[in-house]
Design an enzyme around this catalytic site. Structure first.
Site, PDB file in Angstrom:
ATOM      1  N   ASP A  82    -127.066   4.492  64.849  1.00 57.78           N
ATOM      2  CA  ASP A  82    -126.608   3.870  66.097  1.00 57.78           C
ATOM      3  C   ASP A  82    -126.016   2.474  65.898  1.00 57.78           C
ATOM      4  O   ASP A  82    -126.256   1.806  64.904  1.00 57.78           O
ATOM      5  CB  ASP A  82    -127.758   3.802  67.127  1.00 57.78           C
ATOM      6  CG  ASP A  82    -128.995   3.092  66.597  1.00 57.78           C
ATOM      7  OD1 ASP A  82    -129.285   3.192  65.386  1.00 57.78           O
ATOM      8  OD2 ASP A  82    -129.689   2.418  67.390  1.00 57.78           O
ATOM      9  N   GLU A 140    -132.197   3.646  66.599  1.00 52.28           N
ATOM     10  CA  GLU A 140    -133.190   2.765  65.969  1.00 52.28           C
ATOM     11  C   GLU A 140    -133.293   1.441  66.708  1.00 52.28           C
ATOM     12  O   GLU A 140    -134.330   0.809  66.715  1.00 52.28           O
ATOM     13  CB  GLU A 140    -132.823   2.527  64.497  1.00 52.28           C
ATOM     14  CG  GLU A 140    -133.910   1.811  63.694  1.00 52.28           C
ATOM     15  CD  GLU A 140    -133.959   0.314  63.950  1.00 52.28           C
ATOM     16  OE1 GLU A 140    -135.080  -0.241  63.968  1.00 52.28           O
ATOM     17  OE2 GLU A 140    -132.900  -0.302  64.147  1.00 52.28           O
ATOM     18  N   GLU A 141    -132.179   1.013  67.328  1.00 56.14           N
ATOM     19  CA  GLU A 141    -132.109  -0.362  67.844  1.00 56.14           C
ATOM     20  C   GLU A 141    -132.866  -0.575  69.149  1.00 56.14           C
ATOM     21  O   GLU A 141    -133.145  -1.714  69.507  1.00 56.14           O
ATOM     22  CB  GLU A 141    -130.641  -0.774  68.054  1.00 56.14           C
ATOM     23  CG  GLU A 141    -129.821  -0.860  66.766  1.00 56.14           C
ATOM     24  CD  GLU A 141    -130.129  -2.093  65.931  1.00 56.14           C
ATOM     25  OE1 GLU A 141    -131.042  -2.857  66.301  1.00 56.14           O
ATOM     26  OE2 GLU A 141    -129.465  -2.279  64.901  1.00 56.14           O
ATOM     27  N   ARG A 179    -141.965  -4.925  49.889  1.00 56.80           N
ATOM     28  CA  ARG A 179    -143.314  -5.422  49.632  1.00 56.80           C
ATOM     29  C   ARG A 179    -144.300  -4.323  50.003  1.00 56.80           C
ATOM     30  O   ARG A 179    -143.996  -3.454  50.825  1.00 56.80           O
ATOM     31  CB  ARG A 179    -143.597  -6.707  50.394  1.00 56.80           C
ATOM     32  CG  ARG A 179    -143.690  -6.547  51.895  1.00 56.80           C
ATOM     33  CD  ARG A 179    -143.992  -7.870  52.585  1.00 56.80           C
ATOM     34  NE  ARG A 179    -145.341  -8.333  52.329  1.00 56.80           N
ATOM     35  CZ  ARG A 179    -145.646  -9.422  51.608  1.00 56.80           C
ATOM     36  NH1 ARG A 179    -144.697 -10.165  51.080  1.00 56.80           N
ATOM     37  NH2 ARG A 179    -146.896  -9.765  51.439  1.00 56.80           N
ATOM     38  N   HIS A 365    -126.649  -8.287  63.441  1.00 58.24           N
ATOM     39  CA  HIS A 365    -126.450  -8.434  64.888  1.00 58.24           C
ATOM     40  C   HIS A 365    -125.500  -9.593  65.215  1.00 58.24           C
ATOM     41  O   HIS A 365    -125.461 -10.063  66.339  1.00 58.24           O
ATOM     42  CB  HIS A 365    -127.782  -8.598  65.651  1.00 58.24           C
ATOM     43  CG  HIS A 365    -128.676  -7.404  65.541  1.00 58.24           C
ATOM     44  ND1 HIS A 365    -129.681  -7.136  66.453  1.00 58.24           N
ATOM     45  CD2 HIS A 365    -128.724  -6.396  64.646  1.00 58.24           C
ATOM     46  CE1 HIS A 365    -130.319  -6.027  66.090  1.00 58.24           C
ATOM     47  NE2 HIS A 365    -129.753  -5.561  64.987  1.00 58.24           N
TER      48      HIS A 365
HETATM   49 ZN   LIG Z   1    -130.432  -3.931  63.972  1.00 57.85          ZN
HETATM   50 ZN   LIG Z   2    -130.782  -2.014  61.532  1.00 58.52          ZN
END
Ligand SMILES: [Zn+2]
Ligand SMILES: [Zn+2]
Length: 395
Positions: A82, A140-141, A179, A365
């Site tokens: 997305d 996902e956002e 990590r 972003h």
């Molecule tokens: Zn993002």
């Molecule tokens: Zn992302």
């Protein structure tokens, strides 16, 4: 030639196509939960390669299944597909053609990388042990995200390990990082609506001012992190939007605030939530205003399996050399890959994509966000090497 070297050679051949695919997607971004054309395009490419394809998984998700010629463990790899509601300010020929929508997080490159992996795996399927499942995940956002629905529809059923990457411009191209343990933050989101009594700016005694009540509330909420949370457990309370009034001589009747709470540890998350709700219920009342709270639970913290993070440090050093491999600090961004690794062994990894020489200097972003595209090749090498190392060591 080792198996790693053979895969790298094949991926290098596929790299120009990954660039072509990434640039196509970059020109044609779609917002979270609206990735209709993107997912149809992905499914078309996968079918051309001869992959077994499931479409419409958990919304606009696509899953490619590659069955190895021999029995063995099953490994999933995940890409998100997305874009964001940002106006692309780049002037290059692959800039977004959709006003106000942009691939400003690199998910276009994740998708192109995964298509490259699909093509690689198709060509070596007879020699693979077990199944490789490639997840093209929507949304996902924006919470609740696409991962949880895909999981509900069975995409990690019978999967023994899952890996995912994020290309990361704060890391220089050539380096990779992760990590063990908590890696990315848990997130909750909120909207607060304060209601007072509007009135003349010169006659405050006849009004209830939501700017004053709101400003006091912003200050009070900052004491959650400074006074309530254990200083050794990171947390953030951000009010990113504060909207009240339209005129300098009118007292605002309404004030709307939006923000996010981030943490790594579940106890800290619960404490911050509890204090947040108590303060929102009490503080505006001091000023006579009433508050209405809309609280949305976001993604949990992304916690990498210790053994799988250990695998990353071995595998990545073998591929790229010790000096290319970094241990990341925890990152306060959130990622719904967290849901997969809550249920299946796995690891989420950063692949450096920053490079001043190609203008990849902006954070994720940002309206001028771009990547060093060669990071896609690294990402494909890393994910497949992790998967094949897992399979080899499980034998
Ligand atoms: Zn993002
Ligand atoms: Zn992302």
């Amino acid at each position: 030639m080792t198996e790693n070297e053979a895969r790298t050679e094949r991926l290098k051949e596929l790299y120009p196509r990954m660039v072509e695919w990434r640039r196509y997607l970059h020109r044609h971004p779609e917002l979270s939960f609206q990735e209709e054309r993107t997912s149809a395009w992905i499914a078309g490419k996968l079918r051309e390669m001869g992959c077994e394809v499931r479409e419409g998984v958990g919304g606009h998700g696509v899953v490619a299944v590659i069955r190895g010629g021999q029995p063995g463990p099953n490994v999933a790899l995940r890409a998100d597909i997305d874009a964001l509601a940002i106006q692309d300010e780049k002037t290059c020929d692959y800039a977004s053609t959709v006003p106000g929508v942009m691939h400003a997080c690199g998910h276009d490159a994740h998708t192109a990388t995964m298509l490259g992996i699909a093509s690689l795996y198709r060509s070596i399927a007879p020699s693979l042990k077990g199944e490789r499942r490639l997840l093209f995940q929507p949304a996902e956002e924006i919470c609740p995200g696409g991962a949880i629905r895909m999981i509900e529809e069975g995409v990690i059923d019978r999967i023994d390990a899952i890996y995912g990457v994020h290309l990361w411009t704060p890391l220089q191209y050539g380096t990779v990082a992760t990590r063990s343990g908590p890696f990315m933050a848990a997130t909750d989101e909120f909207t607060i609506r304060l209601t007072g009594k509007g009135g003349h700016g010169g006659l405050p005694h006849n009004a209830i001012d939501t700017v004053v009540a709101g400003a006091a509330l912003v200050q009070a909420l900052q004491t959650i992190v400074s006074r309530n949370v254990d200083p050794l457990s990171p947390a953030v309370v951000t009010i990113g939007s504060f909207q009240a009034g339209a005129s300098g001589n009118v007292i605002a009747e309404q004030c709307v605030m939006k923000g996010t709470i981030r943490s790594f540890d579940e106890r800290t998350r619960q404490l911050a939530r509890k204090r947040f709700k108590e303060i929102v219920a009490a503080a505006p009342a001091v000023y006579g205003a009433s508050a209405e709270l809309e609280f949305r639970e976001g993604y949990p913290a992304l916690v990498n399996d210790d053994g799988e993070a250990g695998r990353f440090f071995r595998v990545a050093a073998g591929l790229f050399g010790e000096e290319a491999v970094k241990e990341s600090d925890p990152v306060m961004a959130a990622e719904d890959f967290a849901y997969y690794v809550q249920r299946t062994k796995g690891c989420f990894m950063f692949v450096g994509a920053g490079n001043p020489e190609c203008g990849a200097i902006y954070p994720h972003h940002h309206p001028r966000f771009d990547i060093d595209e060669r990071a896609m090749l690294r990402a494909a090498e890393l994910m497949t090497a992790m998967a094949e190392n897992f399979v080899a060591e499980s034998a």
